[in-house]
Enzyme design. Structure first.
Site, PDB file in Angstrom:
ATOM      1  N   CYS A   1      33.232  34.721  40.798  1.00 24.82           N
ATOM      2  CA  CYS A   1      33.431  36.239  40.608  1.00 24.82           C
ATOM      3  C   CYS A   1      35.027  36.202  40.557  1.00 24.82           C
ATOM      4  O   CYS A   1      35.983  35.766  41.247  1.00 24.82           O
ATOM      5  CB  CYS A   1      33.040  36.831  42.134  1.00 24.82           C
ATOM      6  SG  CYS A   1      33.614  38.309  42.236  1.00 24.82           S
TER       7      CYS A   1
ATOM      8  N   CYS B   1      36.795  39.055  42.762  1.00 17.74           N
ATOM      9  CA  CYS B   1      37.002  39.010  44.053  1.00 17.74           C
ATOM     10  C   CYS B   1      36.487  37.595  44.720  1.00 17.74           C
ATOM     11  O   CYS B   1      36.756  36.830  44.378  1.00 17.74           O
ATOM     12  CB  CYS B   1      36.497  40.144  44.986  1.00 17.74           C
ATOM     13  SG  CYS B   1      34.729  40.987  44.438  1.00 17.74           S
TER      14      CYS B   1
ATOM     15  N   CYS C   1      32.653  37.513  45.455  1.00 19.69           N
ATOM     16  CA  CYS C   1      30.986  37.670  45.822  1.00 19.69           C
ATOM     17  C   CYS C   1      30.364  36.552  45.820  1.00 19.69           C
ATOM     18  O   CYS C   1      30.523  35.736  44.874  1.00 19.69           O
ATOM     19  CB  CYS C   1      30.615  38.547  44.592  1.00 19.69           C
ATOM     20  SG  CYS C   1      31.430  40.441  44.250  1.00 19.69           S
TER      21      CYS C   1
END
Lengths: 98, 208, 112
Positions: free
Chosen positions: B110, B113, B115
């Site tokens: 990700c 971020c 995830c």
């Protein structure tokens, strides 16, 4: 209501660079051409949710497959490699311009 | 005034090492409990759920997919629904299982971020959340895999998945050769967390 | 648009040249785990106070300095705090007062 694109369609990610807002289209694929690998159906729009909105109208989400050799001018690994990213419909245009 | 929702109910801290943000956590949690945003029961339940989520759950599912073709087909078609049978609640996300084949090796990241399929696998490792992994996994996946001690054959396509939306991915690794006689537990033991992120393959010497 | 006119946001890291990956992990400290639980509860189907996108947007706008210097769970705790204040659930004054009280209760001293 079905989405605008179908599996196999060639699409291009809009070359826009908003300075504000909650954007889930990564910088590195803006302006890039790829192919629709999967049409995932409608989802709430994160750009609205991120600022406390209700996520409407929902946007159709697509899994777009990009060739790594298209994504990075100096891609030094295998030319068959790909990167898949989920992108919302409002960030996509048809690649052939029609 | 006595607080009947003493933080010590949950898990003892080492108070000497509690940083400012840890103190803030206690303060905010107590206030939210007092204001009825959530109950102590809900918090305890969520803590227990968090502790149950672990790579072992993913390994069980992988091992079953290796040995049960019907299960595998159902898993690939609707991952979120099928993992509910194992007590996994993906809540507002959807679980997608991507299968490694002799032609395609999948890697999950990700870049925006961190995830990660937490309800299934538990919290992601620090390296998955690190700047360098998020920067490099999309751009030079094979070099990244090599740092984990994983080397792929030349004719294998590496497919990186950047989780940008509500999908959460696990990799279904290929079943190693020579495992035909193994029990479910033995097969589960081959599947490390890193195999399900894509930085390792079963049987290969993954670090960490 | 020339390259220097194209703003890449500080959290949008894909493709930036990076260094060796420190293949480490740590067992979550109890307070870190509780932050994770709290964020999850606030954003769950029942409450949806702090949907993941709201938390992410908060982190994406709290400034590059904080983003680079705070640890992962410190960032999340900062986000939780800001979101519950902005949602009008708790005030900053209430939080500050409770922090002082918690410090005293646990015999922790002033803090940094």
């Amino acid at each position: 209501m079905s989405g605008r694109f179908a599996v196999g369609d060639a699409v291009i990610v809009k070359a826009e660079y908003p300075k504000t807002g909650h954007i889930r289209t990564p910088y590195y694929v803006r302006g890039l051409s790829g192919v629709v690998a999967d049409a995932l159906g409608p989802f709430p729009n994160p750009e609205s949710l991120g600022v406390g909105g209700d996520g409407l109208p929902e946007q159709t989400l697509y899994r777009i497959r990009f060739k790594q050799t298209d994504t990075w001018p100096d891609y030094g690994e295998d030319p068959c490699d790909t990167v898949d990213i989920e992108i919302y419909e409002h960030w996509l245009e048809p690649a052939n311009g029609t | 005034m006595a607080h009947d929702h003493d933080h010590r109910d949950f898990q003892p801290d080492e108070e000497e090492s509690l940083p400012d943000y840890g103190v803030a956590e206690i303060a905010v949690r107590e206030l939210l409990l007092e204001k009825g945003i959530f109950t102590a029961e809900e918090f305890r339940g969520a803590l227990e759920g968090f502790d149950r989520a672990a790579p072992e759950r993913g390994a069980k599912i992988v091992a079953r997919a290796w040995t049960d073709a019907d299960f595998k087909a159902r898993l690939m078609a609707d991952g979120s629904k099928v993992v509910e049978e194992y007590g996994v609640n993906m809540d507002l996300t959807e679980l997608y299982v991507v299968e490694n084949t002799p032609d395609v090796h999948n890697v999950i990241v990700c870049t925006l971020c961190s995830c990660y399929p937490k309800p299934l696998l538990g919290a992601p490792p620090d390296w998955y959340k690190s700047r360098n992994y998020r920067m490099r996994a999309v751009r030079e996946p094979r070099a990244v895999l090599a740092e984990f001690g994983t080397h792929l054959a030349d004719d294998v396509q590496v497919r990186v998945h950047d989780s940008t939306a509500d999908m959460r991915y696990i990799v279904l690794p290929m079943r190693p050769a020579g495992t035909e006689g193994m029990s479910a537990e033995e097969l589960e033991g081959l599947v490390s967390r890193d195999c399900m992120i894509g930085t390792a393959v079963p049987g290969s010497p993954a670090k960490g | 648009m020339s390259d220097d006119q194209k703003p890449r946001r500080y959290h949008d890291l894909g493709g930036i040249p990076g260094g060796p990956i420190e293949i480490s992990d740590h067992v979550l400290l109890p307070w870190e785990k509780r932050v994770d639980i709290m964020r999850g509860l606030l954003g769950d189907k029942k409450r949806r106070i702090m949907r993941a996108d709201v938390m992410r947007h908060t982190i994406e706008t709290m400034g590059e300095d904080k983003y680079k210097s705070l640890t992962y769970y410190e960032l999340w705790m900062e986000a939780v705090r800001r979101v519950v204040v902005e949602a009008g659930i708790v005030s900053e004054d209430e939080i500050e007062a409770r922090i002082a009280e918690v410090r005293q209760r646990l015999g922790l001293g002033e803090g940094s």
